[in-house]
Design a protein around this motif. Structure first.
Motif, PDB file in Angstrom:
ATOM      1  N   ILE A 285       0.847  -1.208   0.000  1.00  0.00           N
ATOM      2  CA  ILE A 285       0.000   0.000   0.000  1.00  0.00           C
ATOM      3  C   ILE A 285       0.874   1.246   0.000  1.00  0.00           C
ATOM      4  N   TYR A 286       1.924   1.235   0.806  1.00  0.00           N
ATOM      5  CA  TYR A 286       2.811   2.396   0.870  1.00  0.00           C
ATOM      6  C   TYR A 286       3.534   2.623  -0.456  1.00  0.00           C
ATOM      7  N   PHE A 287       4.075   1.555  -1.027  1.00  0.00           N
ATOM      8  CA  PHE A 287       4.874   1.709  -2.236  1.00  0.00           C
ATOM      9  C   PHE A 287       4.040   2.070  -3.463  1.00  0.00           C
ATOM     10  N   PHE A 288       2.776   1.673  -3.495  1.00  0.00           N
ATOM     11  CA  PHE A 288       1.931   1.985  -4.641  1.00  0.00           C
ATOM     12  C   PHE A 288       1.253   3.346  -4.529  1.00  0.00           C
ATOM     13  N   ALA A 289       1.339   3.968  -3.360  1.00  0.00           N
ATOM     14  CA  ALA A 289       0.723   5.286  -3.181  1.00  0.00           C
ATOM     15  C   ALA A 289       1.559   6.348  -3.903  1.00  0.00           C
ATOM     16  N   ASN A 290       0.879   7.307  -4.509  1.00  0.00           N
ATOM     17  CA  ASN A 290       1.539   8.430  -5.183  1.00  0.00           C
ATOM     18  C   ASN A 290       1.685   9.566  -4.178  1.00  0.00           C
ATOM     19  N   LEU A 291       2.903   9.974  -3.920  1.00  0.00           N
ATOM     20  CA  LEU A 291       3.147  10.976  -2.890  1.00  0.00           C
ATOM     21  C   LEU A 291       2.651  12.363  -3.270  1.00  0.00           C
ATOM     22  N   ASN A 292       2.481  12.608  -4.547  1.00  0.00           N
ATOM     23  CA  ASN A 292       2.025  13.911  -5.021  1.00  0.00           C
ATOM     24  C   ASN A 292       0.509  13.962  -5.006  1.00  0.00           C
ATOM     25  N   SER A 293      -0.073  14.825  -4.187  1.00  0.00           N
ATOM     26  CA  SER A 293      -1.530  14.877  -4.051  1.00  0.00           C
ATOM     27  C   SER A 293      -2.234  15.317  -5.323  1.00  0.00           C
ATOM     28  N   ARG A 294      -1.524  16.039  -6.199  1.00  0.00           N
ATOM     29  CA  ARG A 294      -2.154  16.501  -7.440  1.00  0.00           C
ATOM     30  C   ARG A 294      -2.498  15.338  -8.366  1.00  0.00           C
ATOM     31  N   PHE A 295      -1.637  14.342  -8.375  1.00  0.00           N
ATOM     32  CA  PHE A 295      -1.827  13.208  -9.278  1.00  0.00           C
ATOM     33  C   PHE A 295      -2.337  11.959  -8.547  1.00  0.00           C
ATOM     34  N   PHE A 296      -2.756  12.160  -7.317  1.00  0.00           N
ATOM     35  CA  PHE A 296      -3.203  11.033  -6.494  1.00  0.00           C
ATOM     36  C   PHE A 296      -4.720  10.859  -6.612  1.00  0.00           C
ATOM     37  N   LYS A 297      -5.140   9.756  -7.203  1.00  0.00           N
ATOM     38  CA  LYS A 297      -6.566   9.466  -7.345  1.00  0.00           C
ATOM     39  C   LYS A 297      -7.036   8.717  -6.099  1.00  0.00           C
ATOM     40  N   ILE A 298      -7.576   9.476  -5.168  1.00  0.00           N
ATOM     41  CA  ILE A 298      -7.885   8.937  -3.846  1.00  0.00           C
ATOM     42  C   ILE A 298      -8.916   7.815  -3.914  1.00  0.00           C
ATOM     43  N   SER A 299     -10.022   8.054  -4.597  1.00  0.00           N
ATOM     44  CA  SER A 299     -11.095   7.058  -4.636  1.00  0.00           C
ATOM     45  C   SER A 299     -10.647   5.771  -5.313  1.00  0.00           C
ATOM     46  N   GLU A 300      -9.901   5.917  -6.400  1.00  0.00           N
ATOM     47  CA  GLU A 300      -9.433   4.729  -7.120  1.00  0.00           C
ATOM     48  C   GLU A 300      -8.434   3.946  -6.282  1.00  0.00           C
ATOM     49  N   PHE A 301      -7.481   4.660  -5.666  1.00  0.00           N
ATOM     50  CA  PHE A 301      -6.472   4.013  -4.825  1.00  0.00           C
ATOM     51  C   PHE A 301      -7.113   3.307  -3.633  1.00  0.00           C
ATOM     52  N   SER A 302      -8.019   3.995  -2.959  1.00  0.00           N
ATOM     53  CA  SER A 302      -8.666   3.422  -1.777  1.00  0.00           C
ATOM     54  C   SER A 302      -9.480   2.193  -2.133  1.00  0.00           C
ATOM     55  N   SER A 303     -10.213   2.273  -3.250  1.00  0.00           N
ATOM     56  CA  SER A 303     -11.045   1.136  -3.667  1.00  0.00           C
ATOM     57  C   SER A 303     -10.199  -0.084  -3.990  1.00  0.00           C
ATOM     58  N   ILE A 304      -9.111   0.131  -4.725  1.00  0.00           N
ATOM     59  CA  ILE A 304      -8.236  -0.990  -5.093  1.00  0.00           C
ATOM     60  C   ILE A 304      -7.627  -1.618  -3.842  1.00  0.00           C
ATOM     61  N   CYS A 305      -7.190  -0.775  -2.905  1.00  0.00           N
ATOM     62  CA  CYS A 305      -6.563  -1.292  -1.673  1.00  0.00           C
ATOM     63  C   CYS A 305      -7.566  -2.075  -0.825  1.00  0.00           C
ATOM     64  N   VAL A 306      -8.769  -1.534  -0.661  1.00  0.00           N
ATOM     65  CA  VAL A 306      -9.782  -2.194   0.167  1.00  0.00           C
ATOM     66  C   VAL A 306     -10.199  -3.516  -0.457  1.00  0.00           C
ATOM     67  N   PHE A 307     -10.551  -3.491  -1.744  1.00  0.00           N
ATOM     68  CA  PHE A 307     -11.006  -4.720  -2.391  1.00  0.00           C
ATOM     69  C   PHE A 307      -9.862  -5.722  -2.558  1.00  0.00           C
ATOM     70  N   GLY A 308      -8.651  -5.225  -2.758  1.00  0.00           N
ATOM     71  CA  GLY A 308      -7.499  -6.128  -2.835  1.00  0.00           C
ATOM     72  C   GLY A 308      -7.260  -6.842  -1.516  1.00  0.00           C
ATOM     73  N   THR A 309      -7.382  -6.078  -0.415  1.00  0.00           N
ATOM     74  CA  THR A 309      -7.219  -6.676   0.921  1.00  0.00           C
ATOM     75  C   THR A 309      -8.299  -7.717   1.183  1.00  0.00           C
ATOM     76  N   LEU A 310      -9.540  -7.380   0.864  1.00  0.00           N
ATOM     77  CA  LEU A 310     -10.638  -8.334   1.061  1.00  0.00           C
ATOM     78  C   LEU A 310     -10.456  -9.577   0.193  1.00  0.00           C
ATOM     79  N   PHE A 311      -9.914  -9.391  -1.009  1.00  0.00           N
ATOM     80  CA  PHE A 311      -9.672 -10.533  -1.904  1.00  0.00           C
ATOM     81  C   PHE A 311      -8.623 -11.467  -1.308  1.00  0.00           C
ATOM     82  N   VAL A 312      -7.528 -10.883  -0.794  1.00  0.00           N
ATOM     83  CA  VAL A 312      -6.471 -11.703  -0.185  1.00  0.00           C
ATOM     84  C   VAL A 312      -6.996 -12.409   1.064  1.00  0.00           C
ATOM     85  N   TRP A 313      -7.717 -11.662   1.907  1.00  0.00           N
ATOM     86  CA  TRP A 313      -8.280 -12.259   3.123  1.00  0.00           C
ATOM     87  C   TRP A 313      -9.258 -13.387   2.775  1.00  0.00           C
ATOM     88  N   GLY A 314     -10.123 -13.134   1.807  1.00  0.00           N
ATOM     89  CA  GLY A 314     -11.068 -14.177   1.383  1.00  0.00           C
ATOM     90  C   GLY A 314     -10.371 -15.379   0.782  1.00  0.00           C
TER      91      GLY A 314
END
Length: 356
Positions: A285-314
């Motif tokens: 999660i840390y390494f895939f995050a974009n440090l620049n807030s201008r180019f950081f797609k918050i909703s897309e990043f958060s969705s991928i991280c949440v669903f990715g975590t749930l996928f791994v847990w499942g």
């Protein structure tokens, strides 16, 4: 610990606690919504039921809350440009990740400790309350092998460590040589102590004219060393849960009896090792995050991280079920995917080490 470490720890701990409590309230509320009408009238039992649901849900919610808390922390740091400030001040990946990792490992270790306590049987206890069996938990018609003995318990009371109408058969060289019957037995000092037992002995050499069964009665007899009631309860009841300590006891007992231990090994791996799947996810999660807030797609990043975590847990949950039912070997179904997840995390870290 540096000021940056303390600051990150404070923010991460706050998000972790808020998300954990939210998930726990959701799980408890959902359970009460479905089962509240079937609960007994006793207020004490209702409180106990809520406590058991809370502790049962903790095995799921705590690892997820750690990851979701880290996602929220990263997103807030990037939105407020705090992450850029950390890097500008000379903070490295080690500085940023140390505090979350220490807190995460501490929480998972605490969870493993809880799984070694009576709270590991929270799912079973809440079911007993729901079915009005909290004060009379019992198992019926248990048949098992222990060393040279085959034993049958008509009724097992695991919490009071008692058995009723027990029949034990001793086998030597594939021959039945002794039968012991007792109306009551109790597990004490690592032995089953059977009271008012009737012992029938078969003669070693059978002769038509002289051979006969000998019967004697004893007030007490000690048998089945080390075969704990919870081992019987957990191993021979397909839906029973395990505490970590009982799982280890069951593993060594069943291994000595040459009985399949896939279910026990799966439970041990699932309780001790699998919760650490969150560690490589935190790094990714840390390494895939974009440090620049201008180019950081918050909703897309958060969705991928949440669903990715749930996928791994499942995925691990599914593999645990397969391993427990001997569909795949536990080491191949649980430990190998966990190892590959850690290897993937290390590989990604090296590929993106420009952030360090």
């Amino acid at each position: 610990m540096k000021i940056i470490n303390l600051y990150i720890l404070k923010k991460f701990a706050y998000n972790l606690v808020v998300i954990l409590l939210s998930l726990e309230i959701f799980f408890v509320g959902l359970d009460l919504l479905g089962n509240g009408a079937d609960l007994p009238q006793s207020a004490n039992l209702k409180i106990l039921y809520v406590v058991y649901v809370f502790m049962f849900a903790l095995t799921t919610t705590l690892p997820l809350a750690i990851v979701f808390g880290w996602i929220a922390t990263i997103v807030n740091f990037i939105k407020s440009n705090e992450m850029v400030a950390f890097i500008s001040l000379g903070a490295s990946t080690k500085n940023i990740m140390t505090s979350p990792l220490i807190l995460s490992v501490f929480c998972i270790t605490l969870l493993i400790g809880i799984q070694s306590s009576p709270f590991a049987y929270s799912a079973e206890q809440k079911s007993n309350i729901l079915n009005n069996k909290y004060f009379s938990s019992e198992r019926n018609h248990i048949f098992f092998k222990h060393n040279e003995y085959f034993a049958y318990f008509e009724k097992l009371l695991p919490y009071s460590k008692e058995a009723q109408n027990a029949s034990i058969f001793k086998i030597e060289n594939d021959n039945l040589v002794q039968k012991i019957h007792s109306p009551k037995g109790k597990f004490e000092n690592n032995y089953w102590i059977f009271e008012n037992a009737t012992i029938l002995d078969k003669p070693a050499k059978l002769d038509w004219e002289t051979s006969k069964l000998t019967e004697k009665k004893v007030s007490q007899i000690k048998l089945l060393e080390g075969f704990k009631p919870k081992i019987l309860d957990s191993v021979y009841e397909a839906k029973s849960s395990f505490s970590t300590l009982d799982a280890f006891d069951a593993f060594f007992v069943l291994k000595n009896q040459n009985i399949n231990t896939d279910k026990i090994r799966s439970a041990i791996y699932n309780q001790i090792f699998i919760p650490f799947f969150i560690i490589p996810i935190l790094f990714m999660i840390y390494f895939f995050a974009n440090l620049n807030s201008r180019f950081f797609k918050i909703s897309e990043f958060s969705s991928i991280c949440v669903f990715g975590t749930l996928f791994v847990w499942g995925g691990f949950f599914l593999l645990y079920r397969f391993s427990a039912n001997s569909v795949i070997i536990p080491e191949l179904g649980l430990l190998m995917p966990l190892f590959l997840l850690f290897v993937s995390s290390i590989f990604i870290s090296k590929k993106l080490k420009a952030k360090v």
